[in-house]
Design a protein around this motif. Structure first.
Motif, PDB file in Angstrom:
ATOM      1  N   ASN A   1      -7.998  -4.798  14.311  1.00  0.00           N
ATOM      2  CA  ASN A   1      -9.133  -4.917  13.189  1.00  0.00           C
ATOM      3  C   ASN A   1      -8.208  -4.829  12.071  1.00  0.00           C
ATOM      4  O   ASN A   1      -7.137  -4.121  11.780  1.00  0.00           O
ATOM      5  N   GLY A   2      -8.552  -5.684  10.985  1.00  0.00           N
ATOM      6  CA  GLY A   2      -7.856  -5.864   9.684  1.00  0.00           C
ATOM      7  C   GLY A   2      -6.766  -6.571   9.784  1.00  0.00           C
ATOM      8  O   GLY A   2      -5.695  -6.436   9.446  1.00  0.00           O
TER       9      GLY A   2
ATOM     10  N   VAL B   1      -9.744  -9.108  14.354  1.00  0.00           N
ATOM     11  CA  VAL B   1     -11.043  -8.821  13.593  1.00  0.00           C
ATOM     12  C   VAL B   1     -10.699  -9.108  12.119  1.00  0.00           C
ATOM     13  O   VAL B   1      -9.978  -8.536  11.740  1.00  0.00           O
TER      14      VAL B   1
ATOM     15  N   GLN C   1      -8.207  -5.766  -0.726  1.00  0.00           N
ATOM     16  CA  GLN C   1      -8.161  -7.308  -0.118  1.00  0.00           C
ATOM     17  C   GLN C   1      -7.179  -8.306  -0.208  1.00  0.00           C
ATOM     18  O   GLN C   1      -7.348  -9.506   0.149  1.00  0.00           O
ATOM     19  N   LYS C   2      -5.958  -7.697  -0.462  1.00  0.00           N
ATOM     20  CA  LYS C   2      -4.850  -8.712  -0.211  1.00  0.00           C
ATOM     21  C   LYS C   2      -4.548  -9.052   1.190  1.00  0.00           C
ATOM     22  O   LYS C   2      -5.223  -8.572   2.040  1.00  0.00           O
ATOM     23  N   ILE C   3      -4.162 -10.389   1.303  1.00  0.00           N
ATOM     24  CA  ILE C   3      -3.900 -11.005   2.455  1.00  0.00           C
ATOM     25  C   ILE C   3      -2.646 -10.977   2.777  1.00  0.00           C
ATOM     26  O   ILE C   3      -1.757 -11.713   2.257  1.00  0.00           O
TER      27      ILE C   3
ATOM     28  N   TYR D   1     -10.948 -16.429   7.004  1.00  0.00           N
ATOM     29  CA  TYR D   1      -9.415 -16.199   7.570  1.00  0.00           C
ATOM     30  C   TYR D   1      -9.269 -16.417   9.208  1.00  0.00           C
ATOM     31  O   TYR D   1      -8.274 -16.044   9.626  1.00  0.00           O
TER      32      TYR D   1
ATOM     33  N   TYR E   1      -3.378  10.643  -1.765  1.00  0.00           N
ATOM     34  CA  TYR E   1      -3.023  11.222  -0.504  1.00  0.00           C
ATOM     35  C   TYR E   1      -2.156  12.396  -0.830  1.00  0.00           C
ATOM     36  O   TYR E   1      -0.908  12.065  -1.507  1.00  0.00           O
TER      37      TYR E   1
ATOM     38  N   VAL F   1      -6.552  -1.242   9.655  1.00  0.00           N
ATOM     39  CA  VAL F   1      -6.947  -1.230   8.334  1.00  0.00           C
ATOM     40  C   VAL F   1      -7.959   0.019   8.055  1.00  0.00           C
ATOM     41  O   VAL F   1      -8.361   0.454   6.932  1.00  0.00           O
TER      42      VAL F   1
ATOM     43  N   ARG G   1       0.802  -1.418  -0.106  1.00  0.00           N
ATOM     44  CA  ARG G   1      -0.037  -0.082  -0.043  1.00  0.00           C
ATOM     45  C   ARG G   1       0.937   1.293  -0.116  1.00  0.00           C
ATOM     46  O   ARG G   1       0.355   2.281  -0.219  1.00  0.00           O
ATOM     47  N   THR G   2       2.251   0.910   0.166  1.00  0.00           N
ATOM     48  CA  THR G   2       2.866   2.180   0.282  1.00  0.00           C
ATOM     49  C   THR G   2       3.228   2.630  -1.250  1.00  0.00           C
ATOM     50  O   THR G   2       3.069   3.870  -1.624  1.00  0.00           O
TER      51      THR G   2
ATOM     52  N   GLU H   1       7.731  -4.315   5.346  1.00  0.00           N
ATOM     53  CA  GLU H   1       6.657  -2.837   4.988  1.00  0.00           C
ATOM     54  C   GLU H   1       5.696  -3.010   6.221  1.00  0.00           C
ATOM     55  O   GLU H   1       5.550  -2.078   6.946  1.00  0.00           O
TER      56      GLU H   1
ATOM     57  N   ILE I   1      -0.077  -4.951   7.523  1.00  0.00           N
ATOM     58  CA  ILE I   1      -0.013  -4.486   8.805  1.00  0.00           C
ATOM     59  C   ILE I   1      -0.821  -5.479  10.067  1.00  0.00           C
ATOM     60  O   ILE I   1       0.143  -5.480  10.981  1.00  0.00           O
TER      61      ILE I   1
ATOM     62  N   PRO J   1       4.853   7.434  10.639  1.00  0.00           N
ATOM     63  CA  PRO J   1       5.387   6.159  10.538  1.00  0.00           C
ATOM     64  C   PRO J   1       7.041   6.451  10.179  1.00  0.00           C
ATOM     65  O   PRO J   1       7.324   7.360   9.716  1.00  0.00           O
TER      66      PRO J   1
ATOM     67  N   THR K   1      -4.581   3.099  11.220  1.00  0.00           N
ATOM     68  CA  THR K   1      -3.570   3.484  10.148  1.00  0.00           C
ATOM     69  C   THR K   1      -4.178   4.478   9.088  1.00  0.00           C
ATOM     70  O   THR K   1      -3.459   4.802   8.142  1.00  0.00           O
TER      71      THR K   1
HETATM   72  N1  NAP Z   1      -0.232   5.304   8.223  1.00  0.00           N
HETATM   73  C1  NAP Z   1       0.423   4.889   7.231  1.00  0.00           C
HETATM   74  O1  NAP Z   1       1.535   5.295   7.349  1.00  0.00           O
HETATM   75  C2  NAP Z   1      -0.066   3.677   6.362  1.00  0.00           C
HETATM   76  C3  NAP Z   1       1.045   3.194   5.681  1.00  0.00           C
HETATM   77  C4  NAP Z   1       0.900   2.105   4.790  1.00  0.00           C
HETATM   78  C5  NAP Z   1      -0.620   1.995   4.907  1.00  0.00           C
HETATM   79  N2  NAP Z   1      -1.560   2.478   5.401  1.00  0.00           N
HETATM   80  C6  NAP Z   1      -2.810   2.129   5.545  1.00  0.00           C
HETATM   81  O2  NAP Z   1      -3.140   0.921   6.122  1.00  0.00           O
HETATM   82  C7  NAP Z   1      -4.107   0.251   5.920  1.00  0.00           C
HETATM   83  C8  NAP Z   1      -3.757  -1.162   5.826  1.00  0.00           C
HETATM   84  O3  NAP Z   1      -2.900  -1.439   5.076  1.00  0.00           O
HETATM   85  P1  NAP Z   1      -2.131  -2.785   4.766  1.00  0.00           P
HETATM   86  O4  NAP Z   1      -1.104  -2.860   3.846  1.00  0.00           O
HETATM   87  O5  NAP Z   1      -2.291  -3.828   5.821  1.00  0.00           O
HETATM   88  O6  NAP Z   1      -3.539  -3.366   4.060  1.00  0.00           O
HETATM   89  P2  NAP Z   1      -3.835  -4.698   2.955  1.00  0.00           P
HETATM   90  O7  NAP Z   1      -2.672  -5.605   3.100  1.00  0.00           O
HETATM   91  O8  NAP Z   1      -4.354  -4.197   1.644  1.00  0.00           O
HETATM   92  O9  NAP Z   1      -4.882  -5.373   3.766  1.00  0.00           O
HETATM   93  C9  NAP Z   1      -6.356  -4.772   4.041  1.00  0.00           C
HETATM   94  C10 NAP Z   1      -6.935  -5.967   4.716  1.00  0.00           C
HETATM   95  O10 NAP Z   1      -8.242  -5.687   5.640  1.00  0.00           O
HETATM   96  C11 NAP Z   1      -8.974  -6.665   5.478  1.00  0.00           C
HETATM   97  N3  NAP Z   1     -10.283  -5.940   5.323  1.00  0.00           N
HETATM   98  C12 NAP Z   1     -10.835  -5.089   4.544  1.00  0.00           C
HETATM   99  N4  NAP Z   1     -11.862  -4.330   5.008  1.00  0.00           N
HETATM  100  C13 NAP Z   1     -12.132  -4.859   6.443  1.00  0.00           C
HETATM  101  C14 NAP Z   1     -12.886  -4.732   7.502  1.00  0.00           C
HETATM  102  N5  NAP Z   1     -14.075  -3.673   7.267  1.00  0.00           N
HETATM  103  N6  NAP Z   1     -12.886  -5.151   8.467  1.00  0.00           N
HETATM  104  C15 NAP Z   1     -11.662  -6.041   8.875  1.00  0.00           C
HETATM  105  N7  NAP Z   1     -10.887  -6.166   7.685  1.00  0.00           N
HETATM  106  C16 NAP Z   1     -10.957  -5.797   6.820  1.00  0.00           C
HETATM  107  C17 NAP Z   1      -8.725  -7.218   3.754  1.00  0.00           C
HETATM  108  O11 NAP Z   1      -9.488  -8.481   3.725  1.00  0.00           O
HETATM  109  P3  NAP Z   1     -11.034  -8.588   3.373  1.00  0.00           P
HETATM  110  O12 NAP Z   1     -11.351  -7.496   2.670  1.00  0.00           O
HETATM  111  O13 NAP Z   1     -10.895 -10.211   2.661  1.00  0.00           O
HETATM  112  O14 NAP Z   1     -11.573  -9.076   4.791  1.00  0.00           O
HETATM  113  C18 NAP Z   1      -7.296  -7.150   3.877  1.00  0.00           C
HETATM  114  O15 NAP Z   1      -6.779  -8.521   4.152  1.00  0.00           O
HETATM  115  C19 NAP Z   1      -4.665   0.657   4.351  1.00  0.00           C
HETATM  116  O16 NAP Z   1      -5.844   1.506   4.653  1.00  0.00           O
HETATM  117  C20 NAP Z   1      -3.533   1.734   4.180  1.00  0.00           C
HETATM  118  O17 NAP Z   1      -3.771   2.539   3.034  1.00  0.00           O
HETATM  119  C21 NAP Z   1      -1.245   3.590   6.158  1.00  0.00           C
END
Ligand code: NAP
Length: 320
Positions: free
Chosen positions: A155-156, A179, A310-312, A184, A51, A218, A41-42, A132, A161, A267, A239
Motif C-alpha cells: 500500500n502506498g 495500491v 503526496q510526492k511521487i 499512477y 515525532y 504509507v 520524509r526523514t 532513503e 518507500i 530502520p 511504516t
Molecule cells: N518507519 C520509519 O523509520 C520511517 C522512515 C521514513 C518515513 N516513514 C514514513 O513512511 C511513510 C512513507 O514514506 P515515503 O517517504 O514513502 O512517503 P512519500 O514519498 O511522502 O509518499 C507517500 C505516497 O503515498 C501516497 N498516498 C497517500 N495517501 C495514500 C493512501 N491512502 N493510499 C495509498 N497511497 C497513498 C501518496 O500519493 P497520492 O496521495 O497522490 O496517492 C504518495 O505518493 C510516511 O508516512 C513516513 O512518515 C517511516
C-alpha cells in the motif's frame, strides 16, 4: 559555502540559506562536493520534530546539527591522510541520518560511512535518491524474510518507500499487488506490480484474496483491517506507528497470541544494504522514481511540497 540552516524545529520556513564555513576532512574523512541531496520524509521529520523520539537524537529543544540532508551524491574533492577506500575525483552517493549535512555545498564524512561509488548507468543527480526509501523498504522486506513466489501487497506504492519496495520485491521474484491512486496505475505496473488496486475506487482490505505480507509503506491502514487479507501465517508491516503507537504493541504481542503477526523493525542501514541496492541499480532492476527537482535556494518550497505527503517517489535538491 552556501547551506540551508535551521536553528529551531518547525515549519519549512525555519530553513534559511546562509554562508557557513567549508569543512575540512580529518585523517579518516573525505570531503565531498555535493551535487544533489533530496528532500525526504526523514529530513522533514527531523525538521518538524513532530515525532518526539527524533528529538532524542537531534536535540530536545533545538537542533544540535543544523544542516539537514540525509541523502547525497557528489564528487570526492579531498581525502584525509589515512583514507584508503576512496580517492579524489570519484563520484559517490550515500545516506547519512547520523550527522545529515548534505544541504550544503560541501560535506565531510568518515570513509566508512554508508556510501559507495555511483554506478555508470545513473545520472549523478538522480543517484542522490537511491538510498532513503530503498533502505527502509529493504529493512522491512528482510525482517519479513520474503521469499520468491510469495504474494505481497504494497500500500502506498507511489511513495519513496513504496516505489522502492515494488522494485526490490520484483527482483526477488514475488507476486506483487500495488495500491495507489488512479493516475499512477501505469507507474506501479512499470515498476513491477502484477496487479494494481486503485485506492480511490476500492478498499484493498475488503478484496477476496490473501497475502503472505501486507506492507503498508504509507502507514494508512491497520492490522485489524488487514487481518482478513493475510494468509494463516501472514505478516503485517506498516511504516507508521499507527493509532496510539499500536503497531509497536502489536509487534510485541501478536507473535505470542496469533499466527498472523505484526512486525515493526527499527530502520537500519549498513554497507551490505548499500551494496545490495547498488547492485540492483547496476542490473537495471532499481531506479529511484523522481518527482520534482528544486534548487537549494528553493528548499522551503521543496519541504512544503514533501510535507503534503503526496510526492511521487523522490524530490531532488540540486546543490551544485
Ligand atoms: N518507519 C520509519 O523509520 C520511517 C522512515 C521514513 C518515513 N516513514 C514514513 O513512511 C511513510 C512513507 O514514506 P515515503 O517517504 O514513502 O512517503 P512519500 O514519498 O511522502 O509518499 C507517500 C505516497 O503515498 C501516497 N498516498 C497517500 N495517501 C495514500 C493512501 N491512502 N493510499 C495509498 N497511497 C497513498 C501518496 O500519493 P497520492 O496521495 O497522490 O496517492 C504518495 O505518493 C510516511 O508516512 C513516513 O512518515 C517511516
Amino acid at each position: 559555502m552556501k547551506a540551508a540552516v535551521y536553528t529551531q524545529y518547525g515549519s519549512p520556513e525555519v530553513l534559511k540559506i546562509m554562508d557557513i564555513d567549508k569543512p575540512s576532512p580529518k585523517p579518516n574523512e573525505v570531503l565531498i562536493k555535493v551535487y544533489a541531496s533530496t528532500v525526504n520524509r526523514t529530513d522533514t521529520g527531523f525538521r518538524s520534530a513532530i515525532y518526539v523520539i527524533s528529538r532524542l537524537f537531534s536535540g530536545l529543544f533545538k537542533p544540535k546539527l543544523q544542516v539537514l540532508g540525509s541523502e547525497f551524491s557528489g564528487i570526492i574533492e579531498e581525502v584525509g591522510t589515512e583514507v584508503t577506500l576512496f580517492s579524489v575525483g570519484q563520484k559517490v552517493f550515500g545516506f547519512n541520518d547520523a550527522t545529515f549535512g548534505a544541504y550544503a555545498e560541501y560535506l565531510v564524512l568518515n570513509e566508512k560511512s554508508t556510501m559507495a561509488t555511483v554506478p555508470n548507468n545513473i545520472d549523478l543527480h538522480e543517484a542522490a535518491a537511491i538510498l532513503e526509501g530503498s533502505h527502509y523498504a529493504l529493512c522491512d522486506i528482510k525482517a519479513a524474510k520474503v521469499r520468491a513466489g510469495q504474494k505481497i501487497l504494497v500500500n502506498g506504492a507511489t511513495g519513496a518507500i513504496g516505489s522502492s519496495a515494488i522494485q526490490i520485491l520484483k527482483s526477488m521474484g514475488t507476486e506483487i499487488t500495488a495500491v495507489c491512486a488512479t493516475q499512477y496505475q501505469e507507474l506501479a505496473k512499470n515498476l513491477g506490480a502484477h496487479k494494481v488496486i486503485d485506492y480511490m475506487k476500492e478498499d484493498f482490505t475488503k478484496i477476496n484474496e490473501e497475502f503472505d505480507l501486507v506492507f503498508d509503506a504509507v502507514g494508512k491502514s491497520s492490522f485489524s483491517k488487514c487481518k482478513p487479507i493475510l494468509k494463516k501465517d501472514g505478516i503485517y508491516i506498516s511504516t507508521e506507528l499507527g493509532k496510539n503507537s499500536a503497531n509497536i504493541f502489536l509487534a510485541l504481542f501478536t507473535p505470542w497470541f496469533s499466527n498472523k503477526k505484526v512486525l515493526f523493525p527499527l530502520p537500519t542501514i549498513n554497507m551490505e544494504d548499500v551494496n545490495y541496492i547498488k547492485k540492483l541499480v547496476e542490473n537495471n532492476e532499481f531506479k529511484p522514481v523522481i518527482d520534482r527537482t528544486y534548487k537549494l535556494d528553493q528548499v522551503v518550497e521543496a519541504h512544503t511540497y514533501v510535507d503534503s505527503g503526496q510526492k511521487i517517489g523522490n524530490v531532488i535538491l540540486k546543490i551544485n
